[in-house]
Design a protein around this motif. Structure first.
Motif, PDB file in Angstrom:
ATOM      1  N   ILE A   8       1.107  -1.140   0.045  1.00 29.76           N
ATOM      2  CA  ILE A   8      -0.151  -0.062   0.021  1.00 29.76           C
ATOM      3  C   ILE A   8       0.916   1.213  -0.179  1.00 29.76           C
ATOM      4  O   ILE A   8       1.672   1.300   0.553  1.00 29.76           O
ATOM      5  CB  ILE A   8      -0.909   0.162   1.072  1.00 29.76           C
ATOM      6  N   ILE A   9       0.456   2.167  -0.842  1.00 30.08           N
ATOM      7  CA  ILE A   9       1.292   3.395  -1.003  1.00 30.08           C
ATOM      8  C   ILE A   9       0.981   4.291   0.522  1.00 30.08           C
ATOM      9  O   ILE A   9       0.035   4.632   0.605  1.00 30.08           O
ATOM     10  CB  ILE A   9       0.891   4.141  -2.213  1.00 30.08           C
ATOM     11  N   GLU A  10       2.119   4.489   1.267  1.00 31.18           N
ATOM     12  CA  GLU A  10       1.753   5.460   2.316  1.00 31.18           C
ATOM     13  C   GLU A  10       2.283   6.815   2.034  1.00 31.18           C
ATOM     14  O   GLU A  10       1.412   7.876   2.397  1.00 31.18           O
ATOM     15  CB  GLU A  10       2.821   4.874   3.414  1.00 31.18           C
ATOM     16  N   GLU A  11       3.186   7.056   1.380  1.00 33.82           N
ATOM     17  CA  GLU A  11       3.541   8.262   1.049  1.00 33.82           C
ATOM     18  C   GLU A  11       4.324   8.413  -0.473  1.00 33.82           C
ATOM     19  O   GLU A  11       5.128   7.613  -0.701  1.00 33.82           O
ATOM     20  CB  GLU A  11       4.632   8.687   2.185  1.00 33.82           C
ATOM     21  N   LYS A  12       4.321   9.455  -0.900  1.00 32.22           N
ATOM     22  CA  LYS A  12       4.914   9.945  -2.239  1.00 32.22           C
ATOM     23  C   LYS A  12       5.473  11.302  -2.044  1.00 32.22           C
ATOM     24  O   LYS A  12       4.738  12.117  -1.869  1.00 32.22           O
ATOM     25  CB  LYS A  12       3.899   9.823  -3.615  1.00 32.22           C
ATOM     26  N   LYS A  13       6.889  11.408  -2.074  1.00 33.65           N
ATOM     27  CA  LYS A  13       7.337  12.875  -1.997  1.00 33.65           C
ATOM     28  C   LYS A  13       8.709  12.986  -2.840  1.00 33.65           C
ATOM     29  O   LYS A  13       9.578  11.977  -2.501  1.00 33.65           O
ATOM     30  CB  LYS A  13       7.488  13.527  -0.649  1.00 33.65           C
ATOM     31  N   ASP A  14       9.076  13.924  -3.552  1.00 34.97           N
ATOM     32  CA  ASP A  14      10.275  14.462  -4.179  1.00 34.97           C
ATOM     33  C   ASP A  14      10.598  13.095  -4.974  1.00 34.97           C
ATOM     34  O   ASP A  14       9.923  12.510  -5.779  1.00 34.97           O
ATOM     35  CB  ASP A  14      11.341  14.909  -3.447  1.00 34.97           C
ATOM     36  N   SER A  15      11.647  12.119  -4.546  1.00 35.07           N
ATOM     37  CA  SER A  15      12.186  11.166  -5.254  1.00 35.07           C
ATOM     38  C   SER A  15      12.004   9.943  -4.568  1.00 35.07           C
ATOM     39  O   SER A  15      12.681   8.922  -4.689  1.00 35.07           O
ATOM     40  CB  SER A  15      13.544  11.253  -5.928  1.00 35.07           C
ATOM     41  N   LEU A  17       9.218   7.091  -2.355  1.00 36.91           N
ATOM     42  CA  LEU A  17       8.110   6.301  -2.327  1.00 36.91           C
ATOM     43  C   LEU A  17       8.093   5.340  -0.794  1.00 36.91           C
ATOM     44  O   LEU A  17       9.017   4.887  -1.014  1.00 36.91           O
ATOM     45  CB  LEU A  17       7.722   5.303  -3.491  1.00 36.91           C
ATOM     46  N   THR A  18       7.186   5.496  -0.280  1.00 36.27           N
ATOM     47  CA  THR A  18       7.208   4.555   1.079  1.00 36.27           C
ATOM     48  C   THR A  18       5.913   3.813   0.899  1.00 36.27           C
ATOM     49  O   THR A  18       4.689   4.013   0.408  1.00 36.27           O
ATOM     50  CB  THR A  18       6.786   5.382   2.239  1.00 36.27           C
ATOM     51  N   LEU A  19       6.204   2.544   0.914  1.00 32.41           N
ATOM     52  CA  LEU A  19       5.549   1.246   0.546  1.00 32.41           C
ATOM     53  C   LEU A  19       5.433   0.469   2.062  1.00 32.41           C
ATOM     54  O   LEU A  19       6.159   0.045   2.572  1.00 32.41           O
ATOM     55  CB  LEU A  19       5.982   0.539  -0.428  1.00 32.41           C
ATOM     56  N   ASN A  20       3.953   0.199   2.349  1.00 32.19           N
ATOM     57  CA  ASN A  20       3.721  -0.489   3.346  1.00 32.19           C
ATOM     58  C   ASN A  20       3.435  -1.877   2.829  1.00 32.19           C
ATOM     59  O   ASN A  20       2.383  -2.397   2.419  1.00 32.19           O
ATOM     60  CB  ASN A  20       2.319  -0.039   4.182  1.00 32.19           C
ATOM     61  N   VAL A  21       4.406  -2.805   3.303  1.00 31.37           N
ATOM     62  CA  VAL A  21       4.123  -4.153   2.984  1.00 31.37           C
ATOM     63  C   VAL A  21       3.958  -5.136   4.001  1.00 31.37           C
ATOM     64  O   VAL A  21       4.738  -5.366   4.870  1.00 31.37           O
ATOM     65  CB  VAL A  21       5.314  -4.772   1.874  1.00 31.37           C
ATOM     66  N   ASN A  22       2.575  -5.440   4.375  1.00 30.85           N
ATOM     67  CA  ASN A  22       2.311  -6.236   5.398  1.00 30.85           C
ATOM     68  C   ASN A  22       2.912  -5.791   6.655  1.00 30.85           C
ATOM     69  O   ASN A  22       3.457  -6.285   7.342  1.00 30.85           O
ATOM     70  CB  ASN A  22       2.807  -7.716   5.216  1.00 30.85           C
ATOM     71  N   GLY A  23       2.720  -4.337   6.867  1.00 29.70           N
ATOM     72  CA  GLY A  23       3.023  -3.683   8.121  1.00 29.70           C
ATOM     73  C   GLY A  23       4.409  -3.197   8.189  1.00 29.70           C
ATOM     74  O   GLY A  23       5.040  -2.957   9.216  1.00 29.70           O
ATOM     75  N   VAL A  24       5.238  -3.408   7.129  1.00 29.04           N
ATOM     76  CA  VAL A  24       6.689  -3.040   7.303  1.00 29.04           C
ATOM     77  C   VAL A  24       6.926  -1.799   6.115  1.00 29.04           C
ATOM     78  O   VAL A  24       6.404  -2.290   5.030  1.00 29.04           O
ATOM     79  CB  VAL A  24       7.519  -4.392   6.774  1.00 29.04           C
ATOM     80  N   GLY A  25       7.468  -0.832   6.425  1.00 33.55           N
ATOM     81  CA  GLY A  25       7.541   0.339   5.676  1.00 33.55           C
ATOM     82  C   GLY A  25       9.011   0.313   4.717  1.00 33.55           C
ATOM     83  O   GLY A  25       9.867   0.281   5.360  1.00 33.55           O
ATOM     84  N   SER A  36       4.792   9.568 -10.749  1.00 33.43           N
ATOM     85  CA  SER A  36       3.641  10.168 -11.484  1.00 33.43           C
ATOM     86  C   SER A  36       2.527   9.314 -12.030  1.00 33.43           C
ATOM     87  O   SER A  36       1.473   9.589 -12.108  1.00 33.43           O
ATOM     88  CB  SER A  36       3.983  11.175 -12.279  1.00 33.43           C
ATOM     89  N   SER A  37       3.024   7.963 -12.311  1.00 32.71           N
ATOM     90  CA  SER A  37       2.395   6.937 -12.804  1.00 32.71           C
ATOM     91  C   SER A  37       1.571   6.267 -11.809  1.00 32.71           C
ATOM     92  O   SER A  37       0.663   5.274 -12.051  1.00 32.71           O
ATOM     93  CB  SER A  37       3.128   6.026 -13.873  1.00 32.71           C
ATOM     94  N   LEU A  38       1.982   6.179 -10.495  1.00 39.12           N
ATOM     95  CA  LEU A  38       1.432   5.483  -9.520  1.00 39.12           C
ATOM     96  C   LEU A  38      -0.106   6.097  -9.129  1.00 39.12           C
ATOM     97  O   LEU A  38      -0.188   7.182  -9.147  1.00 39.12           O
ATOM     98  CB  LEU A  38       2.205   5.413  -8.232  1.00 39.12           C
ATOM     99  N   PRO A  39      -0.802   5.171  -8.377  1.00 36.40           N
ATOM    100  CA  PRO A  39      -2.115   5.598  -7.937  1.00 36.40           C
ATOM    101  C   PRO A  39      -2.039   6.271  -6.581  1.00 36.40           C
ATOM    102  O   PRO A  39      -0.684   6.833  -6.272  1.00 36.40           O
ATOM    103  CB  PRO A  39      -2.721   4.198  -7.749  1.00 36.40           C
ATOM    104  N   MET A  40      -2.896   6.850  -6.006  1.00 38.39           N
ATOM    105  CA  MET A  40      -2.940   7.673  -4.872  1.00 38.39           C
ATOM    106  C   MET A  40      -2.588   6.978  -3.647  1.00 38.39           C
ATOM    107  O   MET A  40      -2.312   5.772  -3.711  1.00 38.39           O
ATOM    108  CB  MET A  40      -4.635   8.413  -4.701  1.00 38.39           C
ATOM    109  N   GLN A  41      -2.302   7.843  -2.614  1.00 37.83           N
ATOM    110  CA  GLN A  41      -2.111   7.150  -1.213  1.00 37.83           C
ATOM    111  C   GLN A  41      -3.058   6.452  -0.911  1.00 37.83           C
ATOM    112  O   GLN A  41      -4.419   6.536  -0.955  1.00 37.83           O
ATOM    113  CB  GLN A  41      -1.752   8.438  -0.221  1.00 37.83           C
TER     114      GLN A  41
END
Length: 196
Positions: A8-15, A17-25, A36-41
């Motif tokens: 799950i996308i947690e945050e997108k900023k500058d360069s 991306l923080t991705l939550n994979v089963n509770g691990v960021g 820019s091609s990724l879906p929303m948070q």
């Protein structure tokens, strides 16, 4: 080696991306194209990855497509181009524009990417043009300067002053510069596209 992550996308900023994979960021360094091609948070996404292990840390790089990761792999084979520089290059132009520029040895266009010097741009063209010529790309871009370079530069500077990062500003300006658009037209279209 981590090949891809689904989370799950947690945050997108500058360069990054923080991705939550089963509770691990997982924090991934990604290009403007990917971000820019990724879906929303809050949305689920599959990201292809490359892990760089260096003495100053372990870095994870993320890509929205296998094509972008493939081009990244090729870029980092060039002397003087590390993973972070490769991401900067991938942020400077669309994937198809970048591939066409390398094949056509348009080092002038490449060296417009912020942070990429003329010598490195020439080396990229020299070393990668044959390796990329087999890649399937949409060559819908004619690099015989079909846009006003001054207008693109003015628009880029204006977008930067509005808080958009350099590479993203250049890419936005470049993508709306068709048909010799003026700086004002480019800025107007770019801001509509950026907000939409």
């Amino acid at each position: 080696m981590i090949s891809f992550l689904i989370g799950i996308i947690e945050e997108k900023k500058d360069s990054t991306l923080t991705l939550n994979v089963n509770g691990v960021g997982y924090e991934l360094i990604a290009s403007v194209n990917t971000l820019s091609s990724l879906p929303m948070q809050g949305e689920s996404v599959k990201i292809y990855t490359y892990m760089a292990v260096r003495e100053d840390g372990i870095f994870l790089f993320g890509f929205s497509s296998l094509e972008e990761r493939e081009l990244f792999y090729k870029l980092i084979t060039v002397s003087g181009v590390g993973p972070k520089m490769a991401i900067t290059i991938l942020s400077g132009l669309s994937l198809s524009d970048l591939t066409v520029a390398i094949i056509k040895e348009d080092s002038k266009l490449l060296s417009k990417i912020k942070g990429l010097g003329k010598k490195t741009a020439e080396r990229i063209c020299l070393e990668l043009k044959d390796k990329l010529s087999g890649m399937a790309i949409e060559d819908n871009t004619n690099f015989e300067v079909t846009y006003d370079e001054d207008a693109v530069q003015m628009a880029t500077d204006t977008l930067i002053s509005l808080g958009i990062n350099k590479n993203e500003a250049y890419m936005l300006a470049r993508s709306y510069a068709g048909g010799n658009a003026t700086a004002e037209e480019i800025i107007s279209k770019a801001l509509r596209g950026y907000q939409g």
